[in-house]
Design an enzyme around this catalytic site. Structure first.
Site, PDB file in Angstrom:
ATOM      1  CD  GLU A   1      -1.800  -2.423   1.374  1.00 48.21           C
ATOM      2  OE1 GLU A   1      -0.636  -2.716   1.699  1.00 48.21           O
ATOM      3  OE2 GLU A   1      -2.701  -3.276   1.295  1.00 48.21           O
TER       4      GLU A   1
ATOM      5  CG  HIS B   1      -9.364  -7.206   8.518  1.00 54.81           C
ATOM      6  ND1 HIS B   1      -8.316  -7.870   9.094  1.00 54.81           N
ATOM      7  CD2 HIS B   1      -9.141  -7.289   7.183  1.00 54.81           C
ATOM      8  CE1 HIS B   1      -7.511  -8.346   8.138  1.00 54.81           C
ATOM      9  NE2 HIS B   1      -7.994  -8.001   6.982  1.00 54.81           N
TER      10      HIS B   1
END
Ligand SMILES: Cc1ncc(C[n+]2csc(CCOP(=O)(O)OP(=O)(O)O)c2C)c(N)n1
Lengths: 330, 348
Positions: free
Chosen positions: A61, A130
């Site tokens: 990322e 998450h």
């Protein structure tokens, strides 16, 4: 003309609109191409636009967001998918240290027309790593725009606006609502940033939220109407930065009471900002303290019962409203 | 690829050991199959990533685990927990979100921890756990033990900065014998739907370790005996020297990436079929039968494994959800009272 579409379709339509409009608009992200997109947002676009405009990236990322910033600084307009915003922590150095600040520290010589988009928040038992809502994190940094559409119409219209914007836009989608339907304006239905939406008119208390919590507030408003004869106004903030103070203040001047709702943790969150703005600008109108409803102050748990207890519920919103009206909680 | 010493089965002792490990592998397989069912029934929530096809890797290497060693892996972690000694009951109860689960229902499939048995966690963020494992290894040396860390990672994680930063630290500390870390790169050739060839220019992943001064070799991850040999030899070496080493285990997940993924546009049925022919359990069966173990006996072991897992499913199904007060425990050490529910405007 408006047609009924899913949030997912509307979002894709907004991106396609931008890609058709300007060939410098490209899509980047993990598994958005060949795989078809984890959330099927980009489904079909790889076949339509090819690998140079719909780019699969490695699971890195920081690297690909940084590269997208570089592309944006030099004339392209990338739309980067965060598979979910939870993974943006790895890219946060690039977003915060470069995207948000480079225009300023270059004395205005460069701009960063970049959109980073993906699902925000939790709610499906994905547990601690998450399940994050990141509006307060990115909302904190001047230089970033942060938006959080909840209706299909807004997600398309705000995507069109985000693509046209010459600033980096953090585009927080209501991931849990990708399959929900609503009317979506045809063609160019661009929605201006910084304008809240009155999702429901009311006169007794103002419920303020954004993202999927807006729906929670709408349901709580129904309950309040039915069970307590209370008329609640619901404001969908839509955009965290810029922030529409006026709509909130005007509503509170009418209702004299406010509840700010967020999925994220209570401390240092958007709801705190809402409460502070109300007391700064509408203190004399208030008949009760501004209430906040937030997620529990813990990392998200996995077990279903614990997760349910960790997130704001319709009942919590209704009870906070009752508290502000000094009527009995249920 | 190192050939692996195929001698183990030649002796009676070697054969018994392989049969033991066979039983572990079929337990893992049966467990993962049951997970798939539990997920489809809605009993297991969140994400579910199973280990089917990769069993030989952890089974072979964790056989070299010694008490005091540490193991860390990503979210595909059920096998590692079971092989290190967590019971099927505890793991299944965790996946079912129950209070008697391995981490009290707080972590689910991706976050199994069993510190008493050496498992320092499953982690959900790709590559995020790699630096931690390197830290474990340094601490093991610093405190004067000869324990080591087995650090499992996927091929998808080697393009991330965290991998490179951690591998560099390992190489650096290894120069002083201060990093007894055995990296186990489970190269199943895909990170979700993106193949190694489409995610990294240097496809020889062992080279990525060497670039940071960490020696590495490729091992056939479908061959239990090859994994056993590598595990025995390399854990001993790392234990002895404190110098990190990397195994690139060439393997394949013969199932979709996650239980919620239905279509696999990124790979062909033929490719999956081809790899199924090299299924580690099938290969081992062949080997055992060749060496004189009765096929019927192997079937019995499979049935036993299924029974054990069925019992675990029943246990998990009947177990209680965590008490709601658990929501606020474990946030801080010794301060569970501090952030009580009354601090949150009514989440009780
Ligand atoms: C930082 C981060 N980005 C994206 C994801 C989503 N994701 C989960 S698993 C996965 C693939 C990882 O592949 P690999 O490391 O090869 O492990 P495998 O799944 O093959 O065991 C991805 C992209 C994630 N969990 N973390």
């Amino acid at each position: 003309m408006a047609e009924t579409k899913t949030y997912r379709e509307a979002l894709r339509e907004g991106m396609v609109f931008g890609m058709e409009d300007d060939e410098n608009v490209v899509l980047m992200g993990e598994d958005i191409g060949v795989y078809g997109g984890t959330h099927l947002i980009t489904d079909g676009l790889y076949d339509q636009y090819g690998p140079k405009r719909v780019m699969d990236t490695p699971i890195a990322e920081g690297g690909f967001v940084g590269a997208a910033i570089g592309m944006a600084m030099t004339g392209m307009r990338p739309i980067v998918e965060m598979m979910t915003w939870n993974f943006s922590f790895l890219a946060s150095d690039q977003i915060i240290q470069n995207a948000a600040k480079v225009r300023y520290f270059s004395g205005g010589q460069v701009k960063v027309p970049l959109v980073i988009r993906g699902p925000n928040g939790g709610g499906v038992q994905l547990s601690a790593q998450h399940t994050h809502s990141l509006e307060n994190l990115y909302g904190h940094f001047p230089g970033l725009k942060v938006v959080s559409p909840v209706t299909p119409n807004d997600v398309k219209g705000m995507m069109i606006t985000a693509i046209r914007d010459d600033n980096p836009v953090i585009f927080l989608e209501a991931g849990a609502l990708y399959g929900t339907k609503g009317e979506v304006g045809e063609g160019d239905n661009a929605v201006e940033f910084g304008k809240a939406r009155i999702a429901r008119e009311g006169s007794d208390v103002t419920l303020i939220a954004y993202g999927r919590q807006v729906n929670l507030c709408l349901r709580a408003a129904e309950t309040l109407e039915e069970e307590d004869g209370v008329s609640a106004e619901v404001i969908d903030l839509r955009s965290i930065r810029p922030f529409d103070e006026q709509t909130i203040i005007q509503s509170v001047e009418k209702t004299h009471r406010a509840v700010a709702v967020q999925e994220q943790w209570k401390w240092f969150g958007v709801a705190s900002e809402v409460a502070a703005i109300i007391q700064e600008h509408a203190f004399d109108s208030l008949d009760a303290p501004v209430m906040r409803v937030s997620g529990a102050e813990v990392p998200a748990p996995y077990a279903r019962n614990l997760e349910l207890a960790a997130f704001p519920s319709e009942k919590m919103v209704a009870n906070a409203a009752r508290k502000s009206l000094y009527i009995e909680e249920k | 690829m190192s050939e692996g010493k195929k001698g183990a089965v030649a002796t009676k002792e070697g054969s018994e050991r392989l049969v033991e490990l066979y039983r572990k592998m079929v337990l893992v397989r049966a467990f993962e199959d049951a997970c798939g069912r539990g997920f489809r029934q809605g009993k297991i929530g969140g994400y579910l990533h199973v280990y089917t096809g990769q069993e030989a890797v952890a089974t072979g290497l964790l056989d070299a685990y010694r008490e005091g060693d540490r193991v860390i892996t990503a979210y595909r972690d059920h096998a590692h927990a079971l092989l290190l000694g967590a019971t099927a009951d505890e793991v299944m109860a965790e996946l079912y979100g129950k209070g008697s689960g391995l981490v009290k229902g707080k972590g689910g499939s991706m976050h199994l921890f069993d510190v008493d048995n050496g498992l320092y966690g499953g982690y959900g963020i790709v590559a995020g756990h790699i630096p931690l494992g390197v830290g474990f290894a340094y601490a093991q040396r610093y405190t004067g033990t000869d324990h080591i860390t087995q650090l499992y990672l996927g091929d998808g994680s080697v393009n991330n900065g965290a991998f490179h930063e951690a591998a560099n630290l390992a190489g650096l500390w290894g120069k002083d014998g201060m990093c007894p870390c055995l990296f186990v790169l489970e190269n199943n050739q895909y990170g979700m739907g993106t193949s190694v060839g489409r995610s990294t220019a240097q496809e020889d992943l062992a080279e990525k370790f060497r670039a940071h001064g960490v020696e590495a070799e490729k091992v056939d991850g479908m061959d239990l005996e090859a994994m056993l040999e590598a595990g025995e030899r390399l854990t001993a070496q790392v234990r002895e020297t404190g110098v990190p080493y990397a195994i690139e285990a060439m393997t394949y997940r013969t199932v979709p990436h996650g239980a919620a993924d239905f279509f696999e546009k990124y790979r062909t049925k033929e490719e999956v079929e081809k790899w199924r022919e090299r299924d580690p359990i099938g290969l081992l069966e062949k080997r055992l039968v060749e060496s004189g173990v009765e096929e019927g006996k192997l079937d019995e072991y499979k049935d036993e494994a299924k029974e054990e897992v069925q019992a675990a499913v029943k246990f998990a199904d009947e177990a209680e959800e965590p008490d709601i007060s658990e929501l606020y425990t474990d946030v801080y050490v010794g301060e569970d009272e501090y952030l009580g529910s009354d601090n949150n405007g009514g989440n009780e």
